[in-house]
Enzyme design. Structure first.
Site, short mmCIF file in Angstrom:
data_model
loop_
_atom_site.label_atom_id
_atom_site.label_comp_id
_atom_site.label_asym_id
_atom_site.label_seq_id
_atom_site.Cartn_x
_atom_site.Cartn_y
_atom_site.Cartn_z
N LEU A 1 -12.72 5.75 -23.80
CA LEU A 1 -11.30 6.08 -23.68
C LEU A 1 -10.54 4.94 -23.00
CD1 LEU A 1 -9.32 8.50 -24.17
CD2 LEU A 1 -9.77 9.17 -21.79
N SER B 1 -19.17 6.21 -22.72
CA SER B 1 -18.23 7.26 -22.37
C SER B 1 -17.84 8.08 -23.61
CB SER B 1 -17.01 6.64 -21.68
OG SER B 1 -16.23 7.62 -21.03
N GLN B 2 -16.55 8.20 -23.90
CA GLN B 2 -16.12 8.96 -25.07
C GLN B 2 -16.78 8.44 -26.34
OE1 GLN B 2 -11.82 10.29 -25.79
NE2 GLN B 2 -11.96 8.58 -27.21
N ASP C 1 -20.71 8.30 -10.63
CA ASP C 1 -19.85 7.93 -11.76
C ASP C 1 -18.38 8.13 -11.44
OD1 ASP C 1 -19.85 7.55 -14.99
OD2 ASP C 1 -18.34 9.01 -14.39
N HIS D 1 -17.81 4.68 -12.91
CA HIS D 1 -17.69 4.85 -14.36
C HIS D 1 -17.31 3.58 -15.10
CE1 HIS D 1 -17.42 7.19 -18.01
NE2 HIS D 1 -16.24 6.67 -18.25
#
Length: 302
Positions: A45, A111-112, A228, A283
């Site tokens: 993202l 991630s996404q 994270d 993250h």
């Protein structure tokens, strides 16, 4: 005559000897890359391909000659587009790469992007992914107040975001496609147009085919950690998630695992799941942390 001092080899003799002479030459460093499968990287993202310059550097250093493609699609705010739209775009991008790699490819998805990649493995009948590395990805969904959410939905908190995300217009935002409110499970199952489908939590006509496709992968590497700061709960990176009391249940306790709805239980039974938790990484630094790369990524790229 051949071998006499001062004699000269004819062009015909040189052509005959050339293949044997090439065998005596040392291999160039780049030639070792032929032994490494191509790597495809999918961002998360609000990311872009530039975010992965450190990862690209690490791969080139440890696996010289590897063909690495960091896909430059749905960058920045475009990453908020519905995930099925992104899956289609990324599918069109990876198909020719896979076609040129009969030995298979490796995926690194952040991630996404890890959810995009899992959907790709489900919908592509002919994918040839050897190793799928899921890098801090909310594989069982997201349920947490983060800066991303506050920017996108400034007047909402996680306790009432379901009112937006589980509406038809809310599902037009990627983050709502994997919003997983453990206190409104029925709404999630009925409204989720993405996560509930790839998890096999809701019946659909492609469920059997998608499960079969997903199981074509040889190895699934799951990476995440307690520091994270974005993925909530962080165990979602390992297919763990909250129950209705917000107690985290690990992967083996999840209904999707127990029912083997999309193949997790089968993968674990055949020893194809690798879990690599690591503390101390936030993250936005997973793809630039050298220790993480050497520990959790590099061993699976050969």
């Amino acid at each position: 005559m051949l071998g006499l001092p001062g004699s000269r080899l004819s062009p015909a003799v040189i052509l005959l000897l050339l293949p044997f002479l090439q065998l005596l030459l040392p291999a160039s460093p780049a030639s070792h890359g032929a032994f490494y499968k191509p790597v495809i990287v999918v961002h998360g993202l609000f990311d872009s391909s530039y975010s992965f310059r450190h990862l690209l550097e690490y791969i080139n250093e440890t696996h010289p000659g590897t063909a690495v493609t960091v896909l430059d699609l749905f960058d920045g705010r475009e990453s908020l587009r519905p995930l099925w739209e992104q899956v289609q775009g990324f599918r069109e991008a990876v198909t020719p790469i896979m076609a040129k790699a009969p030995e298979g490819v490796n995926l690194i998805c952040y991630s996404q992007g890890g959810l995009v990649c899992r959907a790709l493995l489900s919908v592509m009948d002919d994918h040839n992914v050897d190793t799928f590395i899921s890098l801090s990805s909310p594989q069982m969904g997201q349920y947490g107040d983060t800066d991303y959410l506050k920017w996108l939905f400034p007047t909402s908190m996680r306790s009432n975001l379901y009112r937006i995300c589980y509406s038809p217009w809310g599902q037009e935002f990627s983050i709502c496609n994997y919003w997983h409110d453990p206190h409104h499970d029925d709404l999630y199952l009925n409204a989720s147009s993405f996560l509930a489908l790839i998890n096999g939590e809701r019946d659909h006509p492609n469920a059997t085919a998608w499960r079969k496709n997903f199981l074509r992968v040889n190895r699934l590497v799951l990476i995440g950690g307690p520091d994270d700061g974005v993925i909530t709960p962080w165990q979602s990176s390992f297919f763990g998630f909250y129950d209705a009391n917000e107690t985290v249940l690990e992967m083996e306790e999840q209904p999707v695992y127990l029912r083997d709805s999309f193949g997790l239980k089968t993968l674990l039974a055949r020893g194809a799941i690798v879990r690599c938790p690591m503390a101390g990484i936030t993250h936005t630094t997973w793809h630039s942390n050298r220790t993480l790369y050497e520990t959790c990524v590099e061993p699976w790229l050969s």
